[in-house]
Design an enzyme around this catalytic site. Structure first.
Site, short mmCIF file in Angstrom:
data_model
loop_
_atom_site.label_atom_id
_atom_site.label_comp_id
_atom_site.label_asym_id
_atom_site.label_seq_id
_atom_site.Cartn_x
_atom_site.Cartn_y
_atom_site.Cartn_z
N GLU A 1 0.82 -1.22 0.00
CA GLU A 1 0.00 0.00 0.00
C GLU A 1 0.85 1.27 0.00
O GLU A 1 1.70 1.47 0.87
CB GLU A 1 -0.94 0.02 1.21
N LYS B 1 -8.53 -1.20 1.03
CA LYS B 1 -9.57 -1.51 2.01
C LYS B 1 -10.47 -2.57 1.41
O LYS B 1 -11.07 -2.36 0.34
CB LYS B 1 -10.38 -0.26 2.35
#
Length: 424
Positions: A235, A251
């Site tokens: 990420e 997410k």
């Protein structure tokens, strides 16, 4: 004035009072010392460091800072880098690509607790590995490397993992977040659990295996005196190149099967949770962007990391004139995908519910140089102190969350990490 600690006692130099390390420095004990004695001492494995430079970098200067030292970690980092030839006061200027025999760039690590401090939130419960600093800046230059002939590695043993909370306590925390959402205190909060396991032998090979996992966009290792951090994060917390600011929040997670992928795409809960975080990241970037330039380039793209599918989006903006590193860190740390929305309210709730601090996880780790910043969010991250390895994992909680499913998701995220650290 920059205040901080290097890994060894060395004379202070320069107008900023920074402490420097001559050429290649091996720490006197702990994981960093083991790394220096078991292979090419100067090989740099920092996440996002230029691949072509990693074998030719030597350490020039180092700053360690912990919350007890006082001061603003974002400002300290920017001042320290400028004092060592890496001015990051204006990230809208083109990257210079400093290489050759001069300064190349620097590793930058900021803990989740330091990020909470920058956000004006509580900094969390006591840390399970207090030897870890909250800010590390290591400046590297090109120069001759020093090699040592490795001896036989000591046997590696990793003991049983001990959780900082039980599954029932984790589930109770999920229910507490849902109750807070029902009261209107938050829209979403991210809960993170911790586990530790004793070890013997050299932890650096295990942490390097972690950084080599498939999909680890920010795979690598950072070491200091008595501690080491291994990262396998996919990420992007924040990247800045030629004045363009990008964040890629992740997410939504499912097993990497055909059914898991279909379930992730079909989940209204996961999509709603994801979009809330994208909106939060749009707001974070708007604080440091030219008006009207924040865009979502990609929304809810499903990609694979090891044995998991994950949903990722890309948010972009043009940096405001004169944006410096310190203001960039204040706007983006800690990352919204590991806090919740609203960010300050979520951080306050996290402080009340999580039994131990987030340590090396949920912070920032990567590479910076003039005109360029590339920091990963330290999910899928482990740390070693002198006695134990530490891991963290969790997930975002919304009104539609099922407590037992959230506990299972956290376990799924940490399973490949623990298996890799054990050598399986």
């Amino acid at each position: 004035m920059v205040h901080g600690k290097s890994t060894e006692r060395m004379r202070k130099v320069g107008p900023y009072g920074v402490e420097t390390l001559p050429k290649v420095c091996a720490a006197s004990s702990g994981p960093a010392a083991t790394a220096a004695s078991s292979g090419p001492a100067a090989t740099v494995d920092v996440p996002a460091a230029p691949a072509a430079c990693r074998g030719a970098l030597t350490e020039r200067a180092r700053l360690h800072w912990s919350r007890g030292d006082g001061g603003d970690p974002a400002a300290l980092a920017e001042e320290f880098l400028a004092a060592h030839g890496l001015p990051l006061h204006d990230l809208t200027r083109p990257a210079t690509g400093q290489h050759g025999t001069g300064v190349c760039g620097a590793a930058l690590y900021l803990s989740a607790a330091a990020g909470a401090l920058l956000a004006g939130a509580p900094t969390g419960a006591p840390e399970p590995a207090p030897v870890l600093p909250d800010l590390v800046v290591v400046v590297y230059q090109h120069g001759p490397t020093r090699f040592t002939r490795p001896g036989p590695p000591p046997p590696w043993w990793l003991g049983d993992w001990a959780e900082s909370w039980t599954p029932a306590q984790h589930a109770d925390a999920v229910d507490a977040v849902r109750a807070a959402i029902g009261r209107g205190d938050v829209y979403q909060s991210n809960l993170v659990g911790h586990a530790a396991a004793p070890y013997s032998g050299d932890p650096l090979p295990a942490l390097k295996r972690l950084g080599a996992l498939p999909g680890a966009r920010y795979g690598g290792v950072l070491t200091g005196d008595g501690w080491a951090i291994g990262c396998a994060s996919p990420e992007t917390l924040v990247e800045v190149t030629d004045g363009q600011v990008i964040t890629r929040p992740i997410k939504g997670t499912r097993p990497a099967t055909a059914a898991g992928r279909a379930e992730l795409f079909a989940s209204a809960k996961e999509r709603a949770e994801h979009i809330m975080i994208v909106d939060l990241e749009r707001n974070d970037l708007a604080r440091i962007a030219r008006t009207g330039t924040v865009t979502v380039d990609e929304l809810f793209a499903v990609r694979r990391w090891c044995d998991l599918w994950q949903a990722e989006s890309t948010v972009r903006a043009a940096a405001a004139d004169g944006l410096g590193l310190a203001d960039l860190l204040r706007a983006t740390c800690p990352g919204g995908s590991v806090t919740g929305a609203p960010k300050l309210a979520a951080l306050t709730q996290i402080n009340a519910l999580e039994p131990v601090g987030r340590g090396a996880s949920m912070g920032a780790l990567g590479w910076v140089t003039t005109g360029h910043v590339d920091l990963g969010l330290t999910i899928r991250t482990a740390a070693a102190d002198g006695q134990r390895l530490h891991t963290w994992a969790g997930g975002g909680i919304t009104w539609d969350s099922d407590a037992h499913a959230e506990v299972a998701e956290a376990a799924a995220k940490t399973t490949p990490i623990r298996a890799t650290l054990a050598g399986r």
